[in-house]
Motif scaffolding. Sequence first.
Motif, PDB file in Angstrom:
ATOM      1  N   PRO A   7      55.330  20.749 -21.488  1.00  0.00           N
ATOM      2  CA  PRO A   7      54.127  21.505 -21.843  1.00  0.00           C
ATOM      3  C   PRO A   7      53.523  21.049 -23.172  1.00  0.00           C
ATOM      4  O   PRO A   7      52.370  21.338 -23.454  1.00  0.00           O
ATOM      5  N   ARG A   8      54.317  20.342 -23.985  1.00  0.00           N
ATOM      6  CA  ARG A   8      53.807  19.933 -25.298  1.00  0.00           C
ATOM      7  C   ARG A   8      53.022  18.631 -25.224  1.00  0.00           C
ATOM      8  O   ARG A   8      52.368  18.247 -26.171  1.00  0.00           O
ATOM      9  N   PRO A  10      50.101  15.968 -24.353  1.00  0.00           N
ATOM     10  CA  PRO A  10      48.653  16.109 -24.230  1.00  0.00           C
ATOM     11  C   PRO A  10      48.177  15.924 -22.795  1.00  0.00           C
ATOM     12  O   PRO A  10      47.055  16.288 -22.468  1.00  0.00           O
ATOM     13  N   LEU A  13      49.353  20.002 -17.814  1.00  0.00           N
ATOM     14  CA  LEU A  13      50.463  20.299 -16.902  1.00  0.00           C
ATOM     15  C   LEU A  13      50.092  20.054 -15.439  1.00  0.00           C
ATOM     16  O   LEU A  13      50.908  19.563 -14.673  1.00  0.00           O
ATOM     17  N   ARG A  47      57.445  28.354 -14.557  1.00  0.00           N
ATOM     18  CA  ARG A  47      56.869  29.249 -15.564  1.00  0.00           C
ATOM     19  C   ARG A  47      55.550  28.701 -16.095  1.00  0.00           C
ATOM     20  O   ARG A  47      55.356  28.526 -17.288  1.00  0.00           O
ATOM     21  N   VAL A  48      54.665  28.391 -15.167  1.00  0.00           N
ATOM     22  CA  VAL A  48      53.318  27.956 -15.551  1.00  0.00           C
ATOM     23  C   VAL A  48      52.305  28.877 -14.880  1.00  0.00           C
ATOM     24  O   VAL A  48      52.631  29.626 -13.960  1.00  0.00           O
ATOM     25  N   ASN A  49      51.081  28.792 -15.351  1.00  0.00           N
ATOM     26  CA  ASN A  49      49.966  29.538 -14.806  1.00  0.00           C
ATOM     27  C   ASN A  49      49.760  29.137 -13.334  1.00  0.00           C
ATOM     28  O   ASN A  49      49.694  27.952 -13.043  1.00  0.00           O
TER      29      ASN A  49
ATOM     30  N   HIS B 191      54.931  28.179 -28.294  1.00  0.00           N
ATOM     31  CA  HIS B 191      55.388  27.354 -27.167  1.00  0.00           C
ATOM     32  C   HIS B 191      55.293  28.085 -25.835  1.00  0.00           C
ATOM     33  O   HIS B 191      55.059  27.486 -24.800  1.00  0.00           O
ATOM     34  N   GLU B 194      51.720  27.892 -24.679  1.00  0.00           N
ATOM     35  CA  GLU B 194      51.343  26.533 -24.305  1.00  0.00           C
ATOM     36  C   GLU B 194      51.579  26.286 -22.819  1.00  0.00           C
ATOM     37  O   GLU B 194      50.855  25.538 -22.171  1.00  0.00           O
ATOM     38  N   ARG B 195      52.601  26.913 -22.281  1.00  0.00           N
ATOM     39  CA  ARG B 195      52.974  26.707 -20.894  1.00  0.00           C
ATOM     40  C   ARG B 195      52.084  27.465 -19.927  1.00  0.00           C
ATOM     41  O   ARG B 195      51.830  26.999 -18.832  1.00  0.00           O
ATOM     42  N   CYS B 197      49.031  29.540 -20.720  1.00  0.00           N
ATOM     43  CA  CYS B 197      47.640  29.932 -20.979  1.00  0.00           C
ATOM     44  C   CYS B 197      46.665  28.800 -20.703  1.00  0.00           C
ATOM     45  O   CYS B 197      46.989  27.634 -20.887  1.00  0.00           O
ATOM     46  N   ASP B 198      45.459  29.154 -20.224  1.00  0.00           N
ATOM     47  CA  ASP B 198      44.437  28.123 -20.059  1.00  0.00           C
ATOM     48  C   ASP B 198      43.299  28.269 -21.076  1.00  0.00           C
ATOM     49  O   ASP B 198      42.413  27.423 -21.138  1.00  0.00           O
ATOM     50  N   HIS B 215      43.197  22.955 -22.806  1.00  0.00           N
ATOM     51  CA  HIS B 215      43.206  21.508 -22.694  1.00  0.00           C
ATOM     52  C   HIS B 215      42.346  20.858 -23.785  1.00  0.00           C
ATOM     53  O   HIS B 215      42.756  19.871 -24.401  1.00  0.00           O
ATOM     54  N   LYS B 218      44.130  21.010 -27.142  1.00  0.00           N
ATOM     55  CA  LYS B 218      45.245  20.075 -27.310  1.00  0.00           C
ATOM     56  C   LYS B 218      44.801  18.613 -27.336  1.00  0.00           C
ATOM     57  O   LYS B 218      45.360  17.810 -28.077  1.00  0.00           O
ATOM     58  N   ILE B 276      47.222   6.527 -32.950  1.00  0.00           N
ATOM     59  CA  ILE B 276      46.747   7.882 -32.655  1.00  0.00           C
ATOM     60  C   ILE B 276      47.949   8.695 -32.217  1.00  0.00           C
ATOM     61  O   ILE B 276      48.613   8.339 -31.251  1.00  0.00           O
ATOM     62  N   ASP B 278      49.529  12.243 -30.890  1.00  0.00           N
ATOM     63  CA  ASP B 278      49.207  13.529 -30.263  1.00  0.00           C
ATOM     64  C   ASP B 278      49.911  14.658 -30.997  1.00  0.00           C
ATOM     65  O   ASP B 278      51.042  14.508 -31.427  1.00  0.00           O
ATOM     66  N   ASP B 280      51.152  18.741 -30.584  1.00  0.00           N
ATOM     67  CA  ASP B 280      51.264  19.812 -29.602  1.00  0.00           C
ATOM     68  C   ASP B 280      50.566  21.051 -30.148  1.00  0.00           C
ATOM     69  O   ASP B 280      50.017  21.051 -31.246  1.00  0.00           O
TER      70      ASP B 280
END
Lengths: 126, 299
Positions: A7-8, A10, A13, A47-49, B191, B194-195, B197-198, B215, B218, B276, B278, B280
């Motif tokens: 999930p971290r 870029p 997912l 455990r994702v949307n 964290h 992050e998994r 939410c949109d 998106h 991030k 570059i 990234d 999180d």
Amino acid sequence: MFEHLDPRSPTPLYEQIAARLRLAVASGELRPGETLPSVRQLAARLRVNPATVVQAYRDLEGEGFVDMKQGAGTFVREVAADRRSAERTKQAGRLVRQLLQEAGQLGVTTHELTEAIRRELGAKVA
Amino acid sequence: MSHAIEIRDLQYRAGTFEIRDLAVNVPTGSMYGFLGPNGSGKTTTIRLMLGLLRPIKGTITVLGGAVPRESPRILARTGYVPEQPHLYTSLTVAEALAFHAAFYPTWDWTWATELLGQFQLRRDQGLARLSKGEMGKLEMLLALAQRPELLVLDEPTDGLDPVVRRDVLTALLDYVSQQNATVFISSHLVHELERICDWVGVMDRGRLVTELPMHSFKSGIKRLRVEHPPALPGDTPFVLLAREGGNGSLETWTVRGWQAPMQQYFAGVGASLREIVDLDLEEGFVELLRTFREPSTGA
């Protein structure tokens, strides 16, 4: 199958999930006619949307990898051998780019890298 | 795009704490992560949103209705898990369920029973004797079993152990899979958000720092290694949040609103972009707050 979901990263997912399933179809790990987990199951498991899973499945459907049948589930489609081969080639390229990038950050030279690859391949064959 | 929650020009004051010019837009059907350090005003915003506090000025619309005028109609369709448990501790689990069910016409007993099993809660347990984890699960159960169109969760997993956190989140995701509800979830556990939410909204010191799809947040925030950077960056196509000198001619820039074609900027100013990196969500969040608090840094 989804141990490497990050999930971290870029990379969104949904794209990670789609990429993993594409590869599973290309490698034969998922066979034509097989059912993918329902959106509800996979969202809970990872455990994702749920919207993330829907988006991954929709992308795969658009590319002809799966069929989403209302109420019945999502099924793996028959994918031509050359298409599957092309997908594996694409994934191989991605792995190498990743390797090259990491090697660059660590200051490993191209020569050292090719030597290491040759050595590892030799060890694997032996 | 329709919005489940719309806040405009909101102002509120309590003692020295102040919320100023707050605007929040939560798209219908989204899972909106509301981030911010402790004391940034997240809970106050939630309480204003639900009509539990009165603003000095501004408008709040929830599920199409104006707060507080249409609050009863809104709250009947909203599941709320407050930061602090708000249940009568003299009740048993079964009594708390019956009490709660009476207020919600959409209450689903079948599912409530199923969740009791999943959460391993016993009907005859007294609330005073529940552990923190059991209380957290009960709060979530009550909010879910009313089958709300909107869930407002204020730090729903704060202080819960990983096993309980997982149970609670799984039940939440399961609900969203069945019903296209909107979820507004405040947390400093970055964290976790992050998994799932949109959308993200970031709050600090009573103000909204940013609000955008997860998106975009991030992918737009990067750390750049720049060789021979210009003394004055001039008109950058990105937002320069911070620049730090390294050794010699190499600098590290933290930027926001990044897109790949912006690399051209560096050639134009005689610099070269070496790398570059990234970031999180957590790193991006920390960088954003750091520069929000010290606007003099960078450009």
